[in-house]
Write a protein that holds these residues in place. Structure first.
Motif, PDB file in Angstrom:
ATOM      1  N   LEU A   1    -128.741 -10.052  33.724  1.00  0.00           N
ATOM      2  CA  LEU A   1    -129.415  -8.852  33.296  1.00  0.00           C
ATOM      3  C   LEU A   1    -129.516  -7.712  34.813  1.00  0.00           C
ATOM      4  N   VAL A   2    -129.389  -6.417  33.207  1.00  0.00           N
ATOM      5  CA  VAL A   2    -128.730  -5.743  33.323  1.00  0.00           C
ATOM      6  C   VAL A   2    -129.719  -4.171  33.074  1.00  0.00           C
ATOM      7  N   ASN A   3    -129.133  -3.392  34.384  1.00  0.00           N
ATOM      8  CA  ASN A   3    -130.190  -2.186  33.851  1.00  0.00           C
ATOM      9  C   ASN A   3    -129.857  -1.219  32.262  1.00  0.00           C
ATOM     10  N   ASN A   4    -130.731  -1.201  31.947  1.00  0.00           N
ATOM     11  CA  ASN A   4    -130.157   0.060  30.518  1.00  0.00           C
ATOM     12  C   ASN A   4    -129.889   1.136  30.539  1.00  0.00           C
ATOM     13  N   ASN A  22    -109.980 -12.319  31.844  1.00  0.00           N
ATOM     14  CA  ASN A  22    -110.511 -12.122  30.735  1.00  0.00           C
ATOM     15  C   ASN A  22    -111.078 -12.943  29.865  1.00  0.00           C
ATOM     16  N   ILE A  23    -112.483 -11.694  29.254  1.00  0.00           N
ATOM     17  CA  ILE A  23    -113.952 -11.955  28.372  1.00  0.00           C
ATOM     18  C   ILE A  23    -112.746 -12.529  27.445  1.00  0.00           C
ATOM     19  N   ASP A  24    -113.093 -13.866  27.214  1.00  0.00           N
ATOM     20  CA  ASP A  24    -113.589 -14.700  25.788  1.00  0.00           C
ATOM     21  C   ASP A  24    -114.826 -14.331  24.511  1.00  0.00           C
ATOM     22  N   SER A  25    -115.244 -13.844  25.728  1.00  0.00           N
ATOM     23  CA  SER A  25    -116.765 -13.483  24.493  1.00  0.00           C
ATOM     24  C   SER A  25    -117.853 -12.198  25.193  1.00  0.00           C
ATOM     25  N   LEU A  26    -118.028 -11.269  24.334  1.00  0.00           N
ATOM     26  CA  LEU A  26    -119.247 -11.167  25.770  1.00  0.00           C
ATOM     27  C   LEU A  26    -120.451 -10.102  24.018  1.00  0.00           C
ATOM     28  N   THR A  27    -121.391 -10.311  24.398  1.00  0.00           N
ATOM     29  CA  THR A  27    -122.637  -9.364  23.837  1.00  0.00           C
ATOM     30  C   THR A  27    -123.969  -8.905  24.001  1.00  0.00           C
ATOM     31  N   VAL A  28    -123.931  -7.489  23.903  1.00  0.00           N
ATOM     32  CA  VAL A  28    -125.532  -6.837  25.420  1.00  0.00           C
ATOM     33  C   VAL A  28    -126.088  -6.098  23.820  1.00  0.00           C
ATOM     34  N   GLY A  29    -127.323  -6.551  24.458  1.00  0.00           N
ATOM     35  CA  GLY A  29    -128.488  -6.097  23.737  1.00  0.00           C
ATOM     36  C   GLY A  29    -129.330  -6.071  25.096  1.00  0.00           C
ATOM     37  N   GLU A  30    -129.956  -5.034  24.028  1.00  0.00           N
ATOM     38  CA  GLU A  30    -131.943  -4.573  24.995  1.00  0.00           C
ATOM     39  C   GLU A  30    -132.675  -5.956  25.293  1.00  0.00           C
ATOM     40  N   THR A  31    -133.516  -6.140  25.872  1.00  0.00           N
ATOM     41  CA  THR A  31    -134.558  -7.349  26.418  1.00  0.00           C
ATOM     42  C   THR A  31    -135.415  -6.980  25.227  1.00  0.00           C
ATOM     43  N   GLU A  32    -136.639  -7.670  25.774  1.00  0.00           N
ATOM     44  CA  GLU A  32    -138.057  -7.358  25.707  1.00  0.00           C
ATOM     45  C   GLU A  32    -138.893  -6.517  26.097  1.00  0.00           C
ATOM     46  N   ASN A  33    -137.941  -5.791  27.728  1.00  0.00           N
ATOM     47  CA  ASN A  33    -138.183  -4.301  28.250  1.00  0.00           C
ATOM     48  C   ASN A  33    -136.823  -3.591  27.841  1.00  0.00           C
ATOM     49  N   ALA A  35    -136.271  -1.500  29.559  1.00  0.00           N
ATOM     50  CA  ALA A  35    -135.645  -0.438  30.847  1.00  0.00           C
ATOM     51  C   ALA A  35    -134.125  -1.610  31.096  1.00  0.00           C
ATOM     52  N   PHE A  36    -134.470  -2.386  30.006  1.00  0.00           N
ATOM     53  CA  PHE A  36    -133.273  -4.123  30.443  1.00  0.00           C
ATOM     54  C   PHE A  36    -131.887  -4.161  29.174  1.00  0.00           C
ATOM     55  N   SER A  37    -130.750  -4.456  29.543  1.00  0.00           N
ATOM     56  CA  SER A  37    -130.877  -5.196  28.338  1.00  0.00           C
ATOM     57  C   SER A  37    -129.290  -6.621  29.020  1.00  0.00           C
ATOM     58  N   ARG A  38    -129.147  -7.124  28.409  1.00  0.00           N
ATOM     59  CA  ARG A  38    -129.060  -8.395  28.793  1.00  0.00           C
ATOM     60  C   ARG A  38    -127.529  -8.571  28.486  1.00  0.00           C
ATOM     61  N   GLN A  56    -118.391 -10.917  42.425  1.00  0.00           N
ATOM     62  CA  GLN A  56    -117.932  -9.207  42.005  1.00  0.00           C
ATOM     63  C   GLN A  56    -119.056  -9.018  40.925  1.00  0.00           C
ATOM     64  N   VAL A  57    -119.688  -9.817  40.098  1.00  0.00           N
ATOM     65  CA  VAL A  57    -120.258  -9.185  38.718  1.00  0.00           C
ATOM     66  C   VAL A  57    -122.274  -8.501  39.721  1.00  0.00           C
ATOM     67  N   ASN A  58    -122.626  -9.409  40.784  1.00  0.00           N
ATOM     68  CA  ASN A  58    -123.327  -9.617  41.458  1.00  0.00           C
ATOM     69  C   ASN A  58    -123.255  -8.069  42.060  1.00  0.00           C
ATOM     70  N   LYS A  59    -122.115  -7.582  43.331  1.00  0.00           N
ATOM     71  CA  LYS A  59    -122.053  -6.527  43.591  1.00  0.00           C
ATOM     72  C   LYS A  59    -121.818  -5.163  42.652  1.00  0.00           C
ATOM     73  N   LEU A  60    -122.342  -5.386  41.821  1.00  0.00           N
ATOM     74  CA  LEU A  60    -122.482  -3.986  40.708  1.00  0.00           C
ATOM     75  C   LEU A  60    -123.299  -3.799  41.218  1.00  0.00           C
ATOM     76  N   GLU A  61    -123.970  -2.406  41.291  1.00  0.00           N
ATOM     77  CA  GLU A  61    -125.367  -1.752  41.018  1.00  0.00           C
ATOM     78  C   GLU A  61    -126.370  -2.312  40.003  1.00  0.00           C
ATOM     79  N   ASP A  62    -126.180  -1.593  38.892  1.00  0.00           N
ATOM     80  CA  ASP A  62    -126.510  -2.381  38.079  1.00  0.00           C
ATOM     81  C   ASP A  62    -126.849  -3.626  36.765  1.00  0.00           C
ATOM     82  N   VAL A  63    -126.455  -4.609  37.681  1.00  0.00           N
ATOM     83  CA  VAL A  63    -126.639  -5.924  37.588  1.00  0.00           C
ATOM     84  C   VAL A  63    -128.072  -6.248  38.404  1.00  0.00           C
ATOM     85  N   LYS A  64    -128.662  -6.947  37.987  1.00  0.00           N
ATOM     86  CA  LYS A  64    -130.147  -7.449  38.497  1.00  0.00           C
ATOM     87  C   LYS A  64    -130.128  -8.893  38.517  1.00  0.00           C
TER      88      LYS A  64
END
Length: 154
Positions: A1-4, A22-33, A35-38, A56-64
């Motif tokens: 869950l990340v800041n949108n 390597n990223i095998d697959s990546l999808t992103v979309g706005e959530t029900e809120n 303010a956030f994207s999944r 490493q991902v958890n260290k990113l500021e936008d990652v909730k």
């Protein structure tokens, strides 16, 4: 869950690139809120690599929050759209395999959702027909229930 917010996708993907993952697959979309994207990121690696990626991902500021969607505790699906050559003689055979999404004079559009194994099996079933175009969305998923044992951090 990340800041949108603008650039969050670039920052997350950049982390993978910088670390040589390597990223095998990546999808992103706005959530029900709004303010956030999944982000659903599918990666391959042993337990040590996956643990490092999560840290490493958890260290990113936008990652909730980060959840690992594992085995039976999760549901994930992928969408596939396939356009196959289908003259009038071939359509009944293809129709026996799937429900029709769109039909044109000389082709059919097929929409199918399911896990990767199901979609791969479908592609094998239609290998005898000429596939004109194919696109896969990548995996999207959610953990079952509320607190079901899926690993969550942050």
């Amino acid at each position: 869950l990340v800041n949108n917010t603008s650039g969050v996708l670039s920052r997350v993907a950049g982390l993978f690139s910088r670390r040589g993952y390597n990223i095998d697959s990546l999808t992103v979309g706005e959530t029900e809120n709004p303010a956030f994207s999944r982000m659903t990121v599918s990666v391959t690696g042993d337990d040590i690599v996956l643990e490092q990626i999560e840290k490493q991902v958890n260290k990113l500021e936008d990652v909730k929050s980060v959840k690992q969607l594992t085995g039976e505790a999760s549901v994930w699906r992928e969408l596939i759209l396939v356009k196959v050559e289908a003259d009038k003689d071939a359509r009944p055979a293809i129709n026996a395999i799937v429900d029709i999404f769109r039909v044109a004079d000389n082709s059919m559009m097929i929409e199918l959702t399911g896990n990767q194994a199901k979609l791969d099996a479908f592609i094998k079933l239609i290998e005898g027909y000429e596939i004109k175009e194919l696109v896969r969305t990548g995996i999207s998923g959610l953990a079952r229930g509320f607190y079901d044992g899926a690993k969550e951090s942050k």
